[in-house]
Write a protein that holds these residues in place. Structure first.
Motif, PDB file in Angstrom:
ATOM      1  N   ARG A 144       0.827 -20.329  21.120  1.00  0.00           N
ATOM      2  CA  ARG A 144       2.009 -19.683  21.693  1.00  0.00           C
ATOM      3  C   ARG A 144       1.572 -18.588  22.668  1.00  0.00           C
ATOM      4  NH1 ARG A 144       6.835 -19.635  19.001  1.00  0.00           N
ATOM      5  NH2 ARG A 144       7.509 -18.760  21.004  1.00  0.00           N
ATOM      6  N   THR A 145       2.504 -18.227  23.536  1.00  0.00           N
ATOM      7  CA  THR A 145       2.318 -17.038  24.366  1.00  0.00           C
ATOM      8  C   THR A 145       2.483 -15.825  23.448  1.00  0.00           C
ATOM      9  OG1 THR A 145       3.247 -18.256  26.227  1.00  0.00           O
ATOM     10  CG2 THR A 145       3.153 -15.838  26.413  1.00  0.00           C
ATOM     11  N   ASN A 191       6.680  -5.612  31.785  1.00  0.00           N
ATOM     12  CA  ASN A 191       5.320  -6.135  31.584  1.00  0.00           C
ATOM     13  C   ASN A 191       4.266  -5.039  31.405  1.00  0.00           C
ATOM     14  OD1 ASN A 191       6.066  -8.861  31.770  1.00  0.00           O
ATOM     15  ND2 ASN A 191       5.992  -8.794  34.010  1.00  0.00           N
ATOM     16  N   ARG A 245       2.555  -4.252  27.524  1.00  0.00           N
ATOM     17  CA  ARG A 245       1.784  -5.354  26.940  1.00  0.00           C
ATOM     18  C   ARG A 245       0.557  -5.677  27.796  1.00  0.00           C
ATOM     19  NH1 ARG A 245       4.340 -11.056  25.861  1.00  0.00           N
ATOM     20  NH2 ARG A 245       6.144  -9.921  26.629  1.00  0.00           N
ATOM     21  N   ARG A 265      -7.339 -20.664  25.039  1.00  0.00           N
ATOM     22  CA  ARG A 265      -6.924 -21.275  23.777  1.00  0.00           C
ATOM     23  C   ARG A 265      -8.077 -22.011  23.117  1.00  0.00           C
ATOM     24  NH1 ARG A 265      -0.741 -23.428  25.185  1.00  0.00           N
ATOM     25  NH2 ARG A 265       0.154 -21.330  25.327  1.00  0.00           N
ATOM     26  N   TRP A 294      -1.445 -14.679  28.059  1.00  0.00           N
ATOM     27  CA  TRP A 294      -0.078 -14.328  28.451  1.00  0.00           C
ATOM     28  C   TRP A 294      -0.028 -14.260  29.981  1.00  0.00           C
ATOM     29  CZ3 TRP A 294       1.668  -8.723  29.103  1.00  0.00           C
ATOM     30  CH2 TRP A 294       3.032  -8.677  29.464  1.00  0.00           C
ATOM     31  N   PRO A 295       0.423 -15.331  30.635  1.00  0.00           N
ATOM     32  CA  PRO A 295       0.521 -15.307  32.096  1.00  0.00           C
ATOM     33  C   PRO A 295       1.670 -14.404  32.527  1.00  0.00           C
ATOM     34  CG  PRO A 295       0.821 -17.542  31.191  1.00  0.00           C
ATOM     35  CD  PRO A 295       0.941 -16.587  30.065  1.00  0.00           C
ATOM     36  N   ILE A 296       1.518 -13.798  33.698  1.00  0.00           N
ATOM     37  CA  ILE A 296       2.514 -12.831  34.190  1.00  0.00           C
ATOM     38  C   ILE A 296       2.759 -13.057  35.679  1.00  0.00           C
ATOM     39  CG2 ILE A 296       3.042 -10.374  34.511  1.00  0.00           C
ATOM     40  CD1 ILE A 296       0.820  -9.848  32.377  1.00  0.00           C
ATOM     41  N   SER A 297       4.029 -13.336  36.022  1.00  0.00           N
ATOM     42  CA  SER A 297       4.365 -13.392  37.449  1.00  0.00           C
ATOM     43  C   SER A 297       5.201 -12.185  37.875  1.00  0.00           C
ATOM     44  CB  SER A 297       5.086 -14.700  37.787  1.00  0.00           C
ATOM     45  OG  SER A 297       6.188 -14.877  36.936  1.00  0.00           O
ATOM     46  N   GLY A 298       5.573 -11.341  36.927  1.00  0.00           N
ATOM     47  CA  GLY A 298       6.384 -10.173  37.261  1.00  0.00           C
ATOM     48  C   GLY A 298       5.531  -9.004  37.732  1.00  0.00           C
ATOM     49  N   PHE A 355      -1.414 -14.916  40.258  1.00  0.00           N
ATOM     50  CA  PHE A 355      -0.681 -14.372  39.106  1.00  0.00           C
ATOM     51  C   PHE A 355      -1.641 -13.611  38.203  1.00  0.00           C
ATOM     52  CE2 PHE A 355      -1.930 -18.578  37.617  1.00  0.00           C
ATOM     53  CZ  PHE A 355      -2.001 -18.535  36.233  1.00  0.00           C
ATOM     54  N   ARG A 401      10.554 -20.650  19.215  1.00  0.00           N
ATOM     55  CA  ARG A 401      10.111 -21.232  20.476  1.00  0.00           C
ATOM     56  C   ARG A 401      11.279 -21.843  21.248  1.00  0.00           C
ATOM     57  NH1 ARG A 401       4.633 -24.822  21.364  1.00  0.00           N
ATOM     58  NH2 ARG A 401       4.043 -23.606  23.196  1.00  0.00           N
ATOM     59  N   ARG A 406      11.890 -27.512  25.186  1.00  0.00           N
ATOM     60  CA  ARG A 406      11.400 -28.071  26.447  1.00  0.00           C
ATOM     61  C   ARG A 406      12.295 -29.259  26.816  1.00  0.00           C
ATOM     62  NH1 ARG A 406       8.649 -23.708  25.453  1.00  0.00           N
ATOM     63  NH2 ARG A 406       6.409 -23.686  25.913  1.00  0.00           N
TER      64      ARG A 406
HETATM   65  C1  LIG Z   1       3.244 -18.520  35.613  1.00  0.00           C
HETATM   66  C2  LIG Z   1       3.833 -17.776  34.436  1.00  0.00           C
HETATM   67  C3  LIG Z   1       4.397 -16.527  34.641  1.00  0.00           C
HETATM   68  C4  LIG Z   1       4.926 -15.801  33.577  1.00  0.00           C
HETATM   69  N1  LIG Z   1       5.398 -14.532  33.799  1.00  0.00           N
HETATM   70  C5  LIG Z   1       5.790 -13.788  32.744  1.00  0.00           C
HETATM   71  C6  LIG Z   1       6.177 -12.442  32.935  1.00  0.00           C
HETATM   72  O1  LIG Z   1       6.158 -11.910  34.054  1.00  0.00           O
HETATM   73  N2  LIG Z   1       6.539 -11.721  31.838  1.00  0.00           N
HETATM   74  C7  LIG Z   1       6.570 -12.265  30.589  1.00  0.00           C
HETATM   75  O2  LIG Z   1       6.895 -11.566  29.619  1.00  0.00           O
HETATM   76  N3  LIG Z   1       6.189 -13.557  30.372  1.00  0.00           N
HETATM   77  C8  LIG Z   1       5.799 -14.319  31.407  1.00  0.00           C
HETATM   78  N4  LIG Z   1       5.397 -15.622  31.212  1.00  0.00           N
HETATM   79  C9  LIG Z   1       5.377 -16.152  29.821  1.00  0.00           C
HETATM   80  C10 LIG Z   1       6.379 -17.297  29.596  1.00  0.00           C
HETATM   81  O3  LIG Z   1       7.691 -16.796  29.515  1.00  0.00           O
HETATM   82  C11 LIG Z   1       5.955 -18.064  28.338  1.00  0.00           C
HETATM   83  O4  LIG Z   1       4.629 -18.500  28.500  1.00  0.00           O
HETATM   84  C12 LIG Z   1       6.858 -19.253  28.097  1.00  0.00           C
HETATM   85  O5  LIG Z   1       8.166 -18.844  27.800  1.00  0.00           O
HETATM   86  C13 LIG Z   1       6.335 -20.164  26.968  1.00  0.00           C
HETATM   87  O6  LIG Z   1       6.259 -19.480  25.744  1.00  0.00           O
HETATM   88  P1  LIG Z   1       5.547 -20.186  24.476  1.00  0.00           P
HETATM   89  O7  LIG Z   1       4.123 -20.422  24.850  1.00  0.00           O
HETATM   90  O8  LIG Z   1       5.628 -19.148  23.365  1.00  0.00           O
HETATM   91  O9  LIG Z   1       6.287 -21.429  24.166  1.00  0.00           O
HETATM   92  C14 LIG Z   1       4.906 -16.369  32.258  1.00  0.00           C
HETATM   93  C15 LIG Z   1       4.349 -17.661  32.068  1.00  0.00           C
HETATM   94  C16 LIG Z   1       3.828 -18.360  33.142  1.00  0.00           C
HETATM   95  C17 LIG Z   1       3.210 -19.718  32.888  1.00  0.00           C
END
Ligand SMILES: Cc1cc2nc3c(=O)[nH]c(=O)nc-3n(C[C@H](O)[C@H](O)[C@H](O)COP(=O)(O)O)c2cc1C
Length: 184
Positions: free
Chosen positions: A6-7, A62, A65, A125, A132-136, A156, A171, A174
């Motif tokens: 999970r993220t 963001n 964290r 993983r 935890w990927p972040i685009s914000g 990113f 979760r 999908r």
């Molecule tokens: C490219 C990308 C950008 C994301 N940007 C953010 C973000 O800016 N802030 C945040 O809290 N989570 C961010 N996420 C996390 C996603 O919301 C999270 O991976 C997704 O909902 C799947 O969650 P799960 O792995 O628990 O199922 C990002 C994920 C991806 C792949």
């Protein structure tokens, strides 16, 4: 790696050592890219102080964290990735093909660096880490703070570490096969 991982919403205080950072790259580099162009570049922010260099670029939700992540990563692309093609791919004139077409070079760099960022999630993983990927975030601010000398572009961000004890929320679903796929 797909169903169970999970993220993360919190981090263990366990540090991510420099050896693990190197092990991550040693996996990621083998992921395929078009013409083996390998345009991704990775800036690893290994201390709270170094992560603080881009704190102002993070969107408000963001900040904490990312600052708390044991390892922060900026996944970048190198706009002049083609200068490495003579060493990465012996095919003749490949460098000049990309160098003479800015649009093609940008599209290729973005597509393949994004893929390589995905490989980093799965590499983390595979090594028992959470990603935890972040685009914000504001890419201009990150580029000004960290990449003025290299000219790399920020694609990113990612926090990487061992997952903390706070369980992620239920979760999200999908799309099922019929909504997302077509067979011809
Ligand atoms: C490219 C990308 C950008 C994301 N940007 C953010 C973000 O800016 N802030 C945040 O809290 N989570 C961010 N996420 C996390 C996603 O919301 C999270 O991976 C997704 O909902 C799947 O969650 P799960 O792995 O628990 O199922 C990002 C994920 C991806 C792949």
């Amino acid at each position: 790696m797909f169903r169970a991982a999970r993220t993360p919403v919190s981090w263990s205080p366990r540090p991510v050592t420099e050896n693990v950072v190197c092990a991550l790259y040693e996996l990621v580099k083998w992921g395929p890219t078009s013409a083996n162009c390998s345009p991704a570049r990775f800036i690893f922010l290994t201390s709270r102080e170094s992560r603080g260099m881009i704190r102002h670029a993070l969107s408000a939700p963001n900040v904490e964290r990312f600052m708390d992540a044991p390892l922060g990563v900026v996944i970048c692309q190198d706009p002049v990735f083609f200068d490495h093609l003579p060493e990465l791919n012996p095919e003749e004139n490949l460098r000049d093909w990309f160098a003479s077409d800015v649009g093609l070079a940008e599209e290729t760099a973005f597509r393949n660096a994004t893929l390589q960022g995905g490989y980093l999630i799965m590499a983390a993983r595979a090594l028992g880490l959470a990603a935890w990927p972040i685009s914000g975030f504001d890419s201009d601010d990150v580029e000004d703070a960290l990449m003025a000398e290299t000219g790399w572009r920020a694609n990113f961000l990612m926090g990487i570490g061992y997952p903390g004890e706070t369980p992620p929320p239920e979760r999200a679903p999908r799309l099922d096969f019929h909504a997302a796929c077509r067979l011809f």
